[in-house]
Design an enzyme around this catalytic site. Structure first.
Site, PDB file in Angstrom:
ATOM      1  N   ARG A   1      -8.137  -7.836  -7.753  1.00 33.17           N
ATOM      2  CA  ARG A   1      -7.225  -8.984  -7.830  1.00 33.17           C
ATOM      3  C   ARG A   1      -7.092  -9.627  -6.447  1.00 33.17           C
ATOM      4  O   ARG A   1      -6.838  -8.960  -5.461  1.00 33.17           O
ATOM      5  CB  ARG A   1      -5.838  -8.541  -8.312  1.00 33.17           C
ATOM      6  CG  ARG A   1      -5.774  -8.332  -9.807  1.00 33.17           C
ATOM      7  CD  ARG A   1      -4.408  -7.837 -10.207  1.00 33.17           C
ATOM      8  NE  ARG A   1      -4.116  -6.539  -9.634  1.00 33.17           N
ATOM      9  CZ  ARG A   1      -2.909  -5.961  -9.677  1.00 33.17           C
ATOM     10  NH1 ARG A   1      -1.896  -6.573 -10.240  1.00 33.17           N
ATOM     11  NH2 ARG A   1      -2.728  -4.757  -9.154  1.00 33.17           N
TER      12      ARG A   1
ATOM     13  N   LEU B   1      -2.785  -3.458  12.015  1.00 31.90           N
ATOM     14  CA  LEU B   1      -3.275  -4.410  13.024  1.00 31.90           C
ATOM     15  C   LEU B   1      -4.800  -4.470  12.967  1.00 31.90           C
ATOM     16  O   LEU B   1      -5.443  -4.672  13.986  1.00 31.90           O
ATOM     17  CB  LEU B   1      -2.813  -3.989  14.424  1.00 31.90           C
ATOM     18  CG  LEU B   1      -1.358  -4.280  14.793  1.00 31.90           C
ATOM     19  CD1 LEU B   1      -1.072  -3.870  16.231  1.00 31.90           C
ATOM     20  CD2 LEU B   1      -1.010  -5.766  14.607  1.00 31.90           C
TER      21      LEU B   1
ATOM     22  N   THR C   1       5.074  -8.459 -12.399  1.00 24.95           N
ATOM     23  CA  THR C   1       5.636  -9.799 -12.212  1.00 24.95           C
ATOM     24  C   THR C   1       4.588 -10.639 -11.479  1.00 24.95           C
ATOM     25  O   THR C   1       4.689 -10.857 -10.281  1.00 24.95           O
ATOM     26  CB  THR C   1       6.938  -9.736 -11.371  1.00 24.95           C
ATOM     27  OG1 THR C   1       6.687  -8.935 -10.201  1.00 24.95           O
ATOM     28  CG2 THR C   1       8.075  -9.114 -12.130  1.00 24.95           C
TER      29      THR C   1
ATOM     30  N   CYS D   1      -0.289  -7.625  -4.739  1.00 21.46           N
ATOM     31  CA  CYS D   1       1.087  -7.632  -4.225  1.00 21.46           C
ATOM     32  C   CYS D   1       1.327  -8.624  -3.093  1.00 21.46           C
ATOM     33  O   CYS D   1       2.044  -9.599  -3.272  1.00 21.46           O
ATOM     34  CB  CYS D   1       1.488  -6.237  -3.766  1.00 21.46           C
ATOM     35  SG  CYS D   1       1.662  -5.113  -5.145  1.00 21.46           S
TER      36      CYS D   1
ATOM     37  N   ALA E   1      -7.824  -6.444  12.271  1.00 21.71           N
ATOM     38  CA  ALA E   1      -8.237  -7.823  12.022  1.00 21.71           C
ATOM     39  C   ALA E   1      -9.470  -7.840  11.128  1.00 21.71           C
ATOM     40  O   ALA E   1     -10.265  -6.906  11.130  1.00 21.71           O
ATOM     41  CB  ALA E   1      -8.542  -8.510  13.348  1.00 21.71           C
TER      42      ALA E   1
HETATM   43  C1  UDX Z   1       1.152  -3.329  -0.516  1.00 24.37           C
HETATM   44  C2  UDX Z   1       2.247  -2.639   0.317  1.00 24.37           C
HETATM   45  O1  UDX Z   1       1.636  -1.912   1.397  1.00 24.37           O
HETATM   46  C3  UDX Z   1       3.050  -1.695  -0.557  1.00 24.37           C
HETATM   47  O2  UDX Z   1       4.091  -1.089   0.188  1.00 24.37           O
HETATM   48  C4  UDX Z   1       3.611  -2.472  -1.722  1.00 24.37           C
HETATM   49  O3  UDX Z   1       4.302  -1.616  -2.607  1.00 24.37           O
HETATM   50  C5  UDX Z   1       2.500  -3.179  -2.486  1.00 24.37           C
HETATM   51  O4  UDX Z   1       1.741  -4.000  -1.603  1.00 24.37           O
HETATM   52  P1  UDX Z   1      -1.255  -2.597  -1.435  1.00 24.37           P
HETATM   53  O5  UDX Z   1      -1.334  -3.916  -2.117  1.00 24.37           O
HETATM   54  O6  UDX Z   1      -1.666  -1.373  -2.176  1.00 24.37           O
HETATM   55  O7  UDX Z   1       0.252  -2.315  -0.944  1.00 24.37           O
HETATM   56  O8  UDX Z   1      -2.174  -2.704  -0.146  1.00 24.37           O
HETATM   57  P2  UDX Z   1      -2.042  -2.518   1.429  1.00 24.37           P
HETATM   58  O9  UDX Z   1      -2.525  -1.193   1.816  1.00 24.37           O
HETATM   59  O10 UDX Z   1      -0.715  -2.944   1.914  1.00 24.37           O
HETATM   60  O11 UDX Z   1      -3.148  -3.568   1.907  1.00 24.37           O
HETATM   61  C6  UDX Z   1      -3.014  -4.943   1.550  1.00 24.37           C
HETATM   62  C7  UDX Z   1      -4.152  -5.768   2.059  1.00 24.37           C
HETATM   63  O12 UDX Z   1      -4.065  -5.905   3.465  1.00 24.37           O
HETATM   64  C8  UDX Z   1      -5.556  -5.207   1.778  1.00 24.37           C
HETATM   65  O13 UDX Z   1      -6.370  -6.269   1.339  1.00 24.37           O
HETATM   66  C9  UDX Z   1      -6.005  -4.682   3.122  1.00 24.37           C
HETATM   67  O14 UDX Z   1      -7.387  -4.717   3.260  1.00 24.37           O
HETATM   68  C10 UDX Z   1      -5.322  -5.657   4.062  1.00 24.37           C
HETATM   69  N1  UDX Z   1      -5.095  -5.122   5.429  1.00 24.37           N
HETATM   70  C11 UDX Z   1      -4.292  -4.036   5.601  1.00 24.37           C
HETATM   71  C12 UDX Z   1      -5.682  -5.725   6.521  1.00 24.37           C
HETATM   72  O15 UDX Z   1      -6.416  -6.724   6.376  1.00 24.37           O
HETATM   73  N2  UDX Z   1      -5.447  -5.228   7.776  1.00 24.37           N
HETATM   74  C13 UDX Z   1      -4.638  -4.164   7.980  1.00 24.37           C
HETATM   75  O16 UDX Z   1      -4.468  -3.770   9.149  1.00 24.37           O
HETATM   76  C14 UDX Z   1      -4.051  -3.538   6.862  1.00 24.37           C
END
Ligand code: UDX
Length: 447
Positions: A342, A261, A93, A271, A263
């Site tokens: 993406r 957390l 979606t 997503c 940064a």
């Molecule tokens: C996310 C959700 O975690 C998951 O539960 C949902 O089903 C789909 O979306 P995902 O997109 O695989 O999963 O990535 P995630 O591990 O959540 O990280 C998302 C983004 O946040 C990444 O770009 C990551 O680099 C960033 N991030 C994550 C930070 O900048 N700081 C953090 O402390 C954690």
């Protein structure tokens, strides 16, 4: 007889779910409307990089030597209708072009294609992330189109898998959430998830809207947590504080927790960004937009990080223009252990610098092909060392393990200037500084 399961849509979510269902012991039939995807999966291969996924596919796909043969793929809706007791809808979606709302056309067309083939009792289970209210609408559609009538029922079962941990998250979920309207639906889903539930995964039963909202609110919370710490990074930079220490210290409070957390240049991917926008759009339609105005701020803090990284890079190359400068970018994917680019903050920063005249060379362990396809005009190198060769500044933008293992001395020998900007706060500043690098990270003191 054991339940027979179908999985509609074999992208990230669907391919993983299909393989995991076979791993749990079910007979599984996966469907996709793209024949090339089906051919690939039938050969036990996946179109993306996801640790462990190919292994379990090959363990179960029929026709592969030594496999259990429990997993097959097809493009035929008729076959899917005849085969399944439980049908999981796993299509994507995406964000609508030029709008915040999500595009429901793949979900709608999956339901419209499947329903006429539901001639016997079946449970259709939505997994895609959808705007709240979709399940109620789709249940009506199903009742109207399925020859089995009320025997073709709907349930909503959001998926929380993270890229890079998709197999683990699917086989051993933190929690299983099911939105149901009957005991029969709940019973069937308890049967599907009997193994993880027996292992201790909580099983939360809700109504449709709550199940849909659990997913979008969980992603909104995660996005908020990241933007919170990035906002603190902005304040730390202004006040000469250290956001890494700050995150550690507040994280010891169990009510806050230390995860999510980190940064840096912020969140991206397929997503979080689109889900918080779709959530705002839906809340607006429901007249509850005020409740989510804070997500606008979460989104804008996040997007600001990318621009800030560009400015740090500009400062590092002299402060005025990128023209005639060489910039090495380590990392293109939105996070490590994935080949997904993406809405990747890393590629976005690389692109901005390139568009402002910098000569950008990118290296990523797994994302090169996807990055090239999305941004063909950037420079690409075969190794981190090659990317850094001749660079005036090195940007660390995706925290791959192999970047933490780089030898600062060896890189220093090929770089034009030993200046490193850590956009993920993931490298060991002491080691780089000891090798003569100027190390600068977001939200941390400069020296
Ligand atoms: C996310 C959700 O975690 C998951 O539960 C949902 O089903 C789909 O979306 P995902 O997109 O695989 O999963 O990535 P995630 O591990 O959540 O990280 C998302 C983004 O946040 C990444 O770009 C990551 O680099 C960033 N991030 C994550 C930070 O900048 N700081 C953090 O402390 C954690």
């Amino acid at each position: 007889m054991a339940l027979r399961i179908t999985v509609i849509g074999t992208g990230y979510l669907g391919a993983t779910h299909a393989a995991a269902m076979a791993e749990l012991g079910f007979e599984v039939l996966g469907l996709d409307v793209v024949p090339e995807k089906i051919e690939l999966l039938q050969a036990g291969r996946v179109p993306m990089y996801e640790p462990g996924l190919e292994e379990i596919l090959q363990k179960h796909v029929a026709g592969i030597e030594g496999s259990t043969g429990r997993l097959r793929f097809t493009t035929s809706w008729e076959e899917v209708g005849a085969f399944g007791d439980v049908h999981f809808v796993c299509v994507n979606t995406p964000q609508k072009h030029g709008e915040y709302a999500c595009d429901m056309s793949y979900v709608d067309s999956a339901f419209a294609s499947l329903a006429p083939h539901l001639t016997r009792p079946a449970l259709v289970v939505g997994k895609s992330t959808v705007p709240v209210g979709s399940a109620a609408r789709l249940a009506k559609l199903l009742a109207g189109l399925a020859p089995a009538g009320a025997d073709a029922e709907l349930a909503w079962n959001p998926e929380f898998l993270r890229e890079g941990f998709a197999v683990k998250d699917t086989l051993h979920p933190d929690r299983i959430v099911v939105g149901v309207e009957s005991e029969r639906a709940e019973k069937l889903l308890r049967e599907v998830y009997a193994v993880p539930v027996a292992e201790g995964s909580p099983f939360v039963v809700t109504d449709f809207p709550t199940a849909e909202l659990v997913k979008t609110s969980a992603n909104s919370f995660l996005a908020t947590k990241i933007s919170f710490i990035n906002a603190m990074a902005e304040v730390c930079e202004a006040a000469d504080g250290d956001v890494v220490k700050l995150a550690e210290a507040i994280g010891y409070d169990e009510r806050i927790g230390s995860k999510f957390l980190r940064a840096g240049i912020g969140f991206g991917g397929g997503c979080l960004p689109k889900d918080i926008r779709a959530f705002m759009a839906r809340a607006g339609e429901l007249g509850a937009d005020q409740a989510l105005t804070f997500l606008r701020e979460v989104d804008s803090i996040n997007m600001r990080r990318r621009g800030h990284m560009v400015e740090l890079a500009r400062e590092a190359v002299g402060g005025s223009s990128f023209l005639g400068t060489r910039v090495a970018v380590l990392g293109a994917t939105f996070k490590p252990d994935s080949d997904d680019v993406r809405d990747s903050p890393a590629l976005n920063v690389a692109g901005q610098i390139h568009l402002q005249g910098g000569q950008v060379t990118v290296f990523d362990p797994k994302g090169m092909e996807n990055a090239r396809r999305l941004f063909p005009t950037l420079g690409y190198a075969d190794t981190a060392l090659d990317a850094v060769r001749g660079a005036d500044v090195v940007l660390h933008l995706t925290e791959w393990r192999e970047f933490r293992e780089l030898d600062p001395e060896a890189l220093g020998e090929v770089a034009a200037h030993r200046i490193l900007l850590d956009g993920r706060n993931a490298l060991d500043s002491a080691v780089w500084r000891a090798a003569g690098w100027t190390y600068r990270a977001m939200g941390r003191p400069t020296a």
